[in-house]
Design a protein around this motif. Structure first.
Motif, short mmCIF file in Angstrom:
data_model
loop_
_atom_site.label_atom_id
_atom_site.label_comp_id
_atom_site.label_asym_id
_atom_site.label_seq_id
_atom_site.Cartn_x
_atom_site.Cartn_y
_atom_site.Cartn_z
N LEU A 46 24.70 -21.24 -38.41
CA LEU A 46 23.37 -21.85 -38.28
C LEU A 46 23.30 -23.17 -39.05
N GLU A 47 23.86 -23.17 -40.26
CA GLU A 47 23.89 -24.41 -41.05
C GLU A 47 24.69 -25.49 -40.33
N VAL A 48 25.87 -25.14 -39.85
CA VAL A 48 26.73 -26.10 -39.16
C VAL A 48 26.03 -26.61 -37.91
N PHE A 49 25.44 -25.70 -37.15
CA PHE A 49 24.75 -26.09 -35.92
C PHE A 49 23.62 -27.07 -36.21
N GLU A 50 22.83 -26.79 -37.24
CA GLU A 50 21.74 -27.69 -37.59
C GLU A 50 22.26 -29.09 -37.90
N GLN A 51 23.42 -29.16 -38.55
CA GLN A 51 23.98 -30.48 -38.89
C GLN A 51 24.56 -31.18 -37.67
N VAL A 52 25.35 -30.47 -36.85
CA VAL A 52 25.94 -31.15 -35.70
C VAL A 52 24.87 -31.55 -34.69
N GLU A 53 23.79 -30.79 -34.65
CA GLU A 53 22.69 -31.11 -33.74
C GLU A 53 22.01 -32.44 -34.13
N LEU A 54 22.05 -32.78 -35.43
CA LEU A 54 21.46 -34.05 -35.87
C LEU A 54 22.11 -35.23 -35.16
N LEU A 55 23.41 -35.13 -34.89
CA LEU A 55 24.09 -36.22 -34.21
C LEU A 55 23.62 -36.34 -32.76
N LEU A 56 23.23 -35.23 -32.17
CA LEU A 56 22.71 -35.28 -30.80
C LEU A 56 21.38 -36.01 -30.75
N LYS A 57 20.63 -35.95 -31.85
CA LYS A 57 19.34 -36.62 -31.92
C LYS A 57 19.47 -38.09 -32.31
N ASP A 58 20.49 -38.40 -33.11
CA ASP A 58 20.69 -39.76 -33.59
C ASP A 58 22.19 -40.08 -33.55
N TRP A 59 22.64 -40.70 -32.48
CA TRP A 59 24.06 -40.95 -32.28
C TRP A 59 24.67 -41.86 -33.35
N LYS A 60 23.83 -42.64 -34.05
CA LYS A 60 24.36 -43.55 -35.07
C LYS A 60 24.88 -42.81 -36.30
N LYS A 61 24.67 -41.51 -36.34
CA LYS A 61 25.22 -40.72 -37.45
C LYS A 61 26.75 -40.74 -37.43
N ILE A 62 27.35 -41.16 -36.31
CA ILE A 62 28.82 -41.24 -36.27
C ILE A 62 29.34 -42.31 -37.22
N PHE A 63 28.45 -43.12 -37.78
CA PHE A 63 28.84 -44.15 -38.74
C PHE A 63 28.42 -43.78 -40.17
N ILE A 159 31.95 -37.10 -28.35
CA ILE A 159 31.41 -36.40 -29.51
C ILE A 159 30.54 -35.23 -29.04
N ARG A 160 29.73 -35.46 -28.01
CA ARG A 160 28.89 -34.39 -27.46
C ARG A 160 29.76 -33.25 -26.94
N GLU A 161 30.87 -33.60 -26.32
CA GLU A 161 31.80 -32.59 -25.82
C GLU A 161 32.38 -31.78 -26.98
N ASN A 162 32.75 -32.46 -28.07
CA ASN A 162 33.25 -31.76 -29.26
C ASN A 162 32.19 -30.80 -29.81
N ILE A 163 30.95 -31.26 -29.86
CA ILE A 163 29.86 -30.43 -30.36
C ILE A 163 29.69 -29.20 -29.47
#
Length: 185
Positions: A46-63, A159-163
Motif C-alpha cells: 500500500l505504501e509503495v502503491f501510494e508513492q508510485v501512483e504519485l508519478l501517474l498524477k505528476d509525470w515530472k516526478k521522474i526528475f 514508466i506507466r508500463e513499469n508501474i
C-alpha cells in the motif's frame, strides 16, 4: 485381547495423537507466519502503491530526487517481503527512475550558467572571474530545461508500463488479482 495387544494399541493411539498434535501445531504455525507476512506485505505494498501512483498524477516526478529517494527507501523491505516477481518489477522501476533523475541532474549541471564562470589570472597571479552569466544565459538555460523535460515526457508511457507491472505483481502476491482485466491507468 492380550496384554501385548493392549499395550501396542495404546502406543499406536498415543503415537497417532502426538503426530496429529505435532502436525496441527506445525500447520497452525505456518499459517500464522503466512498471515503475518501477508499483513506486512499488504502494508508495504500500500505504501509503495501510494508513492508510485504519485508519478501517474505528476509525470515530472521522474526528475525529482526527493521522490526517487522515497522510492529507494522501500528497497530493503521489498527485498525482504516481496515475491521475486514483485521485487524484480520494483527494481526495474527503481532503475528507470534512478536513470532519469541522474540524467536530469547531469543535464542541469552541464548547462547551468552558474557552472560556466570563466577565470583567469591577473598580473598578481590571483584568479579573477572574467565572465559572469547574464540574464540571457539564464533564460537560455530555462529554455533548455523546458525542452529537455518535453523530450523526456515521451518516456512516460514506459514508466506507466513499469508501474502497471509492479501493481500487477503486488496484486498477484496479495491474491487480489481476481479481475485481471482491470488496470490502474
Amino acid at each position: 485381547m492380550t496384554t501385548e495387544q493392549v499395550i501396542l494399541s495404546a502406543i499406536l493411539t498415543l503415537t497417532a495423537s502426538i503426530l496429529t498434535a505435532f502436525l496441527t501445531s506445525k500447520i497452525t504455525r505456518d499459517n500464522e507466519m503466512r498471515k503475518i507476512i501477508h499483513q506486512k506485505r499488504l502494508e508495504l505494498y500500500l505504501e509503495v502503491f501510494e508513492q508510485v501512483e504519485l508519478l501517474l498524477k505528476d509525470w515530472k516526478k521522474i526528475f525529482d530526487k526527493e521522490y526517487f529517494e522515497k522510492i529507494a527507501s522501500y528497497k530493503s523491505r521489498m527485498k525482504l517481503l516481496a515475491s521475486e516477481k514483485t521485487t524484480q518489477e520494483y527494481k526495474n522501476y527503481y532503475e528507470a527512475l534512478r536513470t532519469s533523475v541522474n540524467a536530469y541532474k547531469k543535464f542541469k549541471d552541464d548547462n547551468d550558467p552558474q557552472n560556466n564562470y570563466v577565470y583567469q589570472q591577473d598580473e598578481d597571479g590571483e584568479w579573477v572571474q572574467v565572465y559572469s552569466p547574464t540574464v540571457e544565459d539564464y533564460e537560455e538555460y530555462a529554455n533548455k530545461i523546458e525542452c529537455y523535460e518535453k523530450e523526456q515526457k515521451k518516456k512516460v508511457p514506459l514508466i506507466r508500463e513499469n508501474i502497471q507491472k509492479i501493481v500487477d505483481a503486488m496484486r498477484t502476491d496479495l491474491g487480489s488479482n481476481l479481475d485481471k482485466e482491470s488496470t490502474i491507468l
